[in-house]
Scaffold this motif. Structure first.
Motif, PDB file in Angstrom:
ATOM      1  N   ALA A   1     -10.437   3.400   7.278  1.00 41.83           N
ATOM      2  CA  ALA A   1      -9.227   2.590   7.101  1.00 41.83           C
ATOM      3  C   ALA A   1      -8.085   3.428   6.544  1.00 41.83           C
ATOM      4  O   ALA A   1      -6.932   3.286   6.956  1.00 41.83           O
ATOM      5  CB  ALA A   1      -9.518   1.409   6.176  1.00 41.83           C
TER       6      ALA A   1
ATOM      7  N   LEU B   1      -7.359  -3.662   6.972  1.00 41.30           N
ATOM      8  CA  LEU B   1      -7.727  -2.431   7.657  1.00 41.30           C
ATOM      9  C   LEU B   1      -9.197  -2.083   7.423  1.00 41.30           C
ATOM     10  O   LEU B   1      -9.878  -1.604   8.322  1.00 41.30           O
ATOM     11  CB  LEU B   1      -6.857  -1.270   7.180  1.00 41.30           C
TER      12      LEU B   1
ATOM     13  N   ALA C   1      -0.850   5.612  10.912  1.00 37.94           N
ATOM     14  CA  ALA C   1       0.225   4.635  11.141  1.00 37.94           C
ATOM     15  C   ALA C   1       1.531   5.101  10.502  1.00 37.94           C
ATOM     16  O   ALA C   1       2.619   4.887  11.055  1.00 37.94           O
ATOM     17  CB  ALA C   1      -0.182   3.274  10.592  1.00 37.94           C
TER      18      ALA C   1
ATOM     19  N   TYR D   1       0.849  -1.198   0.000  1.00 39.06           N
ATOM     20  CA  TYR D   1       0.000   0.000   0.000  1.00 39.06           C
ATOM     21  C   TYR D   1       0.881   1.243   0.000  1.00 39.06           C
ATOM     22  O   TYR D   1       1.869   1.334   0.739  1.00 39.06           O
ATOM     23  CB  TYR D   1      -0.902  -0.025   1.232  1.00 39.06           C
TER      24      TYR D   1
ATOM     25  N   SER E   1      -2.742  10.363   0.898  1.00 31.62           N
ATOM     26  CA  SER E   1      -3.923  10.152   1.739  1.00 31.62           C
ATOM     27  C   SER E   1      -4.483  11.504   2.172  1.00 31.62           C
ATOM     28  O   SER E   1      -3.723  12.418   2.477  1.00 31.62           O
ATOM     29  CB  SER E   1      -3.551   9.377   2.995  1.00 31.62           C
TER      30      SER E   1
ATOM     31  N   GLU F   1      -6.682   5.519   9.355  1.00 32.02           N
ATOM     32  CA  GLU F   1      -5.837   4.724  10.249  1.00 32.02           C
ATOM     33  C   GLU F   1      -4.480   4.444   9.615  1.00 32.02           C
ATOM     34  O   GLU F   1      -3.438   4.496  10.278  1.00 32.02           O
ATOM     35  CB  GLU F   1      -6.538   3.413  10.604  1.00 32.02           C
ATOM     36  N   SER F   2      -4.467   4.162   8.327  1.00 29.99           N
ATOM     37  CA  SER F   2      -3.211   3.920   7.626  1.00 29.99           C
ATOM     38  C   SER F   2      -2.349   5.172   7.596  1.00 29.99           C
ATOM     39  O   SER F   2      -1.123   5.107   7.802  1.00 29.99           O
ATOM     40  CB  SER F   2      -3.493   3.449   6.194  1.00 29.99           C
TER      41      SER F   2
ATOM     42  N   ALA G   1      -8.070   1.115   0.609  1.00 30.15           N
ATOM     43  CA  ALA G   1      -7.171   0.787   1.712  1.00 30.15           C
ATOM     44  C   ALA G   1      -6.957  -0.721   1.755  1.00 30.15           C
ATOM     45  O   ALA G   1      -7.735  -1.485   1.150  1.00 30.15           O
ATOM     46  CB  ALA G   1      -7.756   1.284   3.032  1.00 30.15           C
TER      47      ALA G   1
ATOM     48  N   THR H   1       0.661   4.356   1.102  1.00 29.32           N
ATOM     49  CA  THR H   1       0.876   5.100   2.343  1.00 29.32           C
ATOM     50  C   THR H   1       1.890   4.394   3.228  1.00 29.32           C
ATOM     51  O   THR H   1       2.746   5.040   3.853  1.00 29.32           O
ATOM     52  CB  THR H   1      -0.450   5.292   3.087  1.00 29.32           C
ATOM     53  N   ASP H   2       1.804   3.064   3.293  1.00 30.08           N
ATOM     54  CA  ASP H   2       2.784   2.291   4.063  1.00 30.08           C
ATOM     55  C   ASP H   2       4.184   2.493   3.495  1.00 30.08           C
ATOM     56  O   ASP H   2       5.155   2.670   4.241  1.00 30.08           O
ATOM     57  CB  ASP H   2       2.440   0.801   4.035  1.00 30.08           C
TER      58      ASP H   2
END
Length: 457
Positions: free
Chosen positions: A256, A245, A263, A205, A234, A259-260, A241, A207-208
């Motif tokens: 979701a 999540l 994180a 993903y 994001s 939250e990502s 997402a 964002t990760d």
């Protein structure tokens, strides 16, 4: 060297070394996290709904200052991003609307109304850049995330690169991961189809990934003065997402995504802690415009000059400067980051005469005002597809005037009494309306704002 000469030399040498060390230690690392399309009310620190899960943003707020009246320079992303980089208003830059995903994507005027004013399709290289100024002070700099200032037609490209001459690395950033002409991911998951991001693991993903890249930069530069602009895509559309999540958020993809995003911020905080740099870091969290989703208690959303389109969540942590758990009600905006960052780094903005932003440090230190009478907006564009039309606005104290540029009726609001901007006080306070209209016109003239054809300044 003779002993007497050596004795005379050593104190000066030691003083120079101590001064150099002190100066280096006094330079804070600067981390600027700007998310996309996130309005107030969608993070924990501003009284959001209980189902929202953003504990890392809450941590920044509790360790620093929440700005209750933070504004974006524009109702949409590209002009706000340009304003942040340059310290200049979108109107002065000449980039007043978001750069179209498809070239020639001109929106028609409402029936009988004026057409859009011209707007640039990239950020000009000759404009000031806070990253360049930080480089002059010895900082290593990185850009990670969404740029959206490098040409139109990105959605028709294979990799988001339209004109690489206008990428972040040409504005003072030593490295660039993710920054191209894209205004939104294509897609959210690896392979990313982004020419500035190397694919790493299928299905990863975005964002990760950007969070991981931010950690790598911090770890690699822990012994230097560093600046990181982490501008995640994001929570821009398309709303997508990771499945796990989404499932843990009851099937809500937007929650979701939040939250990502949080994180990824958590990864940055953990990296700053692990490297021992957190205590000497100014950390800013901000959004580029009002929310894609409406904000409870504010009128409208992204694209509008009403409060829901230009009010954004903002929190700043700076140990030793900002008292933890504080808040500020002074209006601030996108142009203020340039002087704030440059001055904090020990630089000067005296020769940057076009600068419109103000240093926020007095507010960080507990002052309750800035030397600024009003905030201004100029959006000479029509978006009839989402029922938004051109206009300008000025905010002075509790009073806000909306000038419809002849496309929709003007309006005057008192935000203290009417935060939802429901009651138009134009006929009740004509003198106040004339005063604000005059200030808006004078400001437009002073910075050379481009007006739509047939609309007078």
């Amino acid at each position: 060297m003779k002993l007497r000469s050596l004795c005379n030399f050593l104190p000066g040498l030691l003083l120079a070394l101590c001064t150099s060390t002190t100066t280096l230690a006094a330079k804070p690392n600067i981390v600027f996290i700007m998310v996309d399309d996130l309005g107030p009310g969608w993070v924990d620190f501003d009284g959001s709904s209980p189902e929202i899960n953003t504990p890392n943003l809450q941590r920044i707020a509790e360790s620093g200052m929440v700005f209750n009246k933070a504004y974006s320079a524009a109702t949409v992303c590209s002009p706000t991003r340009a304003a942040c980089i340059t310290g200049m208003s979108p109107a002065q830059i000449g980039l007043t609307t978001h750069i179209p995903g498809k070239a020639g994507n001109e929106r028609p005027a409402p029936k009988g109304g004026p057409r859009d004013a011209p707007s640039l399709n990239h950020l000009p290289l000759e404009m000031p850049s806070y990253a360049r100024e930080l480089k002059k002070q010895g900082y290593v700099t990185a850009f990670i995330g969404k740029w959206h200032l490098a040409g139109e037609g990105s959605m028709s490209s294979k990799d988001g690169i339209v004109d690489a001459r206008y990428h972040p690395e040409h504005f003072g950033f030593d490295s660039n991961i993710g920054g191209c002409a894209y205004g939104q991911p294509r897609p959210w998951f690896d392979p990313y189809r982004n020419g500035t991001i190397k694919n790493r693991k299928k299905g990863e993903y975005l964002t990760d990934r950007l969070g991981d890249e931010a950690v790598a930069f911090i770890e690699a530069n822990k012994d230097k003065s560093f600046h990181l602009s982490l501008w995640p895509y994001s929570v821009h559309t398309p709303i997508q997402a990771p499945k796990e999540l989404v499932k843990s958020n009851g099937g809500d993809k937007y929650l979701a995504m939040l939250e990502s995003m949080d994180a990824a911020v958590g990864k940055v905080l953990a990296a700053l802690e692990a490297t021992g740099t957190l205590e000497n870091t100014m950390l800013v969290f901000y959004s580029d415009n009002g929310g894609w989703k409406p904000t409870k208690g504010l009128a409208d959303k992204k694209g509008s000059l009403l409060e829901g389109g230009i009010r954004v969540p903002m929190a700043v942590s700076w140990p030793g400067v900002i008292k933890p758990g504080t808040s500020c009600d002074v209006p601030v905006n996108s142009m203020d980051f340039f002087p704030t960052f440059v001055h904090a780094a020990g630089g000067s903005t005296d020769e940057i005469t076009q600068l419109e932003g103000l240093d926020l440090k007095p507010l960080f230190e507990g002052k309750d005002k800035l030397d600024r009478e009003a905030l201004y907006w100029h959006y000479p564009h029509n978006r009839p597809d989402v029922k938004y039309f051109m206009g300008g606005a000025v905010l002075m104290g509790d009073w806000k005037l909306y000038d419809g540029y002849g496309t929709i009726p003007d309006a005057l609001f008192n935000l203290k009494d009417d935060p939802m901007e429901k009651k138009n006080l134009l006929s009740d306070h004509p003198e106040k309306a004339d005063q604000l209209r005059g200030k808006l016109a004078k400001w437009r003239e002073s910075i050379g704002a481009k007006m739509p054809p047939s609309v007078k300044k």
